[in-house]
Design an enzyme around this catalytic site. Structure first.
Site: not given
Ligand code: FAD
Length: 357
Positions: A146, A149-150
């Site tokens: 990302c 983000c980083d």
């Molecule tokens: C390395 C990295 C650094 C980042 N740094 C930042 C930052 O500094 N600032 C920022 O704003 N954003 C950052 N991001 C982006 C941010 O992390 C994502 O946009 C955010 O986490 C998305 O949230 P989400 O809840 O939609 O999905 P996710 O964080 O992807 O969470 C998905 C969840 O769904 C669960 N899941 C998946 N499949 C299933 C299933 N079949 N059954 C039940 N549960 C399931 C997973 O286990 C997980 O708990 C970063 C991303 C990465 C990869």
């Protein structure tokens, strides 16, 4: 698979990333007592980063795991129940009156079956990785998926972006704000990206901010969690796809100094388990919701199923946007549940209670 449901819930949420936990906080406060399944990445993508510097409210920044743990505590405080299940299938029963597709059967990987009146898919998207040596050790310590983000953590370093599509071009362009030089390693001669992004990158090439390494692939990342990325090993073959041609005498392998590596090779939305619901997805598998103005923005085409966060939003993919959408999904689900005839939910609860005997 067990024949009978373990339990009936008003609301089940898949995912404990920022979207799922925000939905859980709001749903808990609306007395919908959500059951939240964690999936195989409890806390979601943010647990992969040591420093979240752009989440409002934390002027000194906050660690990803700490932010997620705070949100879990907050959700539980309002009555959300978190469980280690992985959802493998969601099936509408169509027993509710009107257009409603629910109640839904929710099957977990361990075979347990639950039912619910409403379901929020907040299962995120997983960044694709390459599986090269050094990757696991350095993810979050100089290797990132990302740039938004980083990128700012590696000011004045040389940076390597891996990829050749729109995301790679956009991220490389963005990183020129911080980097000494941005290098793009692409495994083929030509980019897949749209002309718009290629033109932006070529402008930066002319200005000396970006250098393109065509027909080049990443073989290994060297460094340590303490010191970050030190250098990478790359392979180049003028015919493209050099890692398929490592024995070819025309393939050159060489070490290259960079201070950070960014993968921009796409994300895979976690939506396989929704296939039996009939929800609409785009060609990559991202969930389609109504969006737009006013209420109901997180509604899918299947009444009672809502989507939030990166599983829907392939564009912004930020914690704050995922959180915002999670809260919207909980409000939309609450409105849906409020309209649900009382006997539907009560009937389902009675069925589950009989099963417990
Ligand atoms: C390395 C990295 C650094 C980042 N740094 C930042 C930052 O500094 N600032 C920022 O704003 N954003 C950052 N991001 C982006 C941010 O992390 C994502 O946009 C955010 O986490 C998305 O949230 P989400 O809840 O939609 O999905 P996710 O964080 O992807 O969470 C998905 C969840 O769904 C669960 N899941 C998946 N499949 C299933 C299933 N079949 N059954 C039940 N549960 C399931 C997973 O286990 C997980 O708990 C970063 C991303 C990465 C990869």
């Amino acid at each position: 698979m067990t024949e009978q449901p373990v339990e009936h819930r008003r609301l089940i949420i898949a995912g404990t990333g920022i979207a799922g936990l925000s939905a859980a906080i709001y749903a808990g406060r609306s007395n919908n007592e959500p059951l939240v399944f964690e999936g195989d990445e409890p806390g979601g993508q943010l647990t992969l980063t040591t420093d979240v510097a752009n989440y409002p409210g934390f002027p000194e920044g906050i660690g990803g795991p700490e932010l997620v743990n705070n949100m879990k505590e907050q959700a539980q405080k309002f009555g959300a129940e978190l469980d280690h299940g992985i959802v493998v299938d969601v099936r509408p029963t169509g027993e509710a009156p009107g257009d409603r597709a629910g109640p839904f059967e929710v099957e977990l990987k361990n075979g347990d079956l639950y039912t619910c009146d409403a379901f929020i898919a907040a299962s995120g998207a997983s960044a694709r990785t390459l599986g090269v040596p050094g990757e696991d050790e350095l993810m979050g310590y100089g290797l990132s998926t990302c740039a938004t983000c980083d990128g700012a953590f590696f000011r004045d370093e040389d940076m390597l972006v891996v990829g050749g599509g729109d995301a790679a071009m956009e991220e490389a362009n963005f990183l020129t704000k911080f980097a000494d030089t941005v290098y793009i390693a692409h495994r083929r001669e030509n980019f897949r990206a749209e002309d718009y992004w290629i033109d932006r990158v070529m402008e930066k090439v002319d200005e000396g901010d970006i250098e393109i390494m065509r027909n080049t692939e990443l073989l290994e990342i060297h460094g340590s969690p303490e010191e970050g990325v030190d250098h990478v090993t790359l392979a180049r073959n003028e015919e493209g796809y050099p890692t398929d041609k490592l024995d070819d005498p025309d393939t050159e392998t060489f070490d290259f100094d960079v201070g950070a590596v960014f993968y921009a090779i796409g994300h895979t939305p976690n939506t396989d388990y929704l296939e039996d619901t009939g929800v609409e997805m785009d060609e990559s598998g991202y969930l389609k919701t109504v969006g737009g103005d006013g209420g109901g923005q997180t509604r899918t085409g299947v009444e009672g199923i809502f989507g939030a966060g990166d599983v829907v939003d392939y564009h912004y993919q930020q914690a704050i946007t995922a959180g915002g959408m999670g809260s919207k999904a909980a409000i939309d689900a609450d409105e849906y549940l409020e309209d649900l005839p009382a006997e539907t939910a009560a009937g389902a609860e009675a069925t589950a209670a009989e099963t417990d005997d």
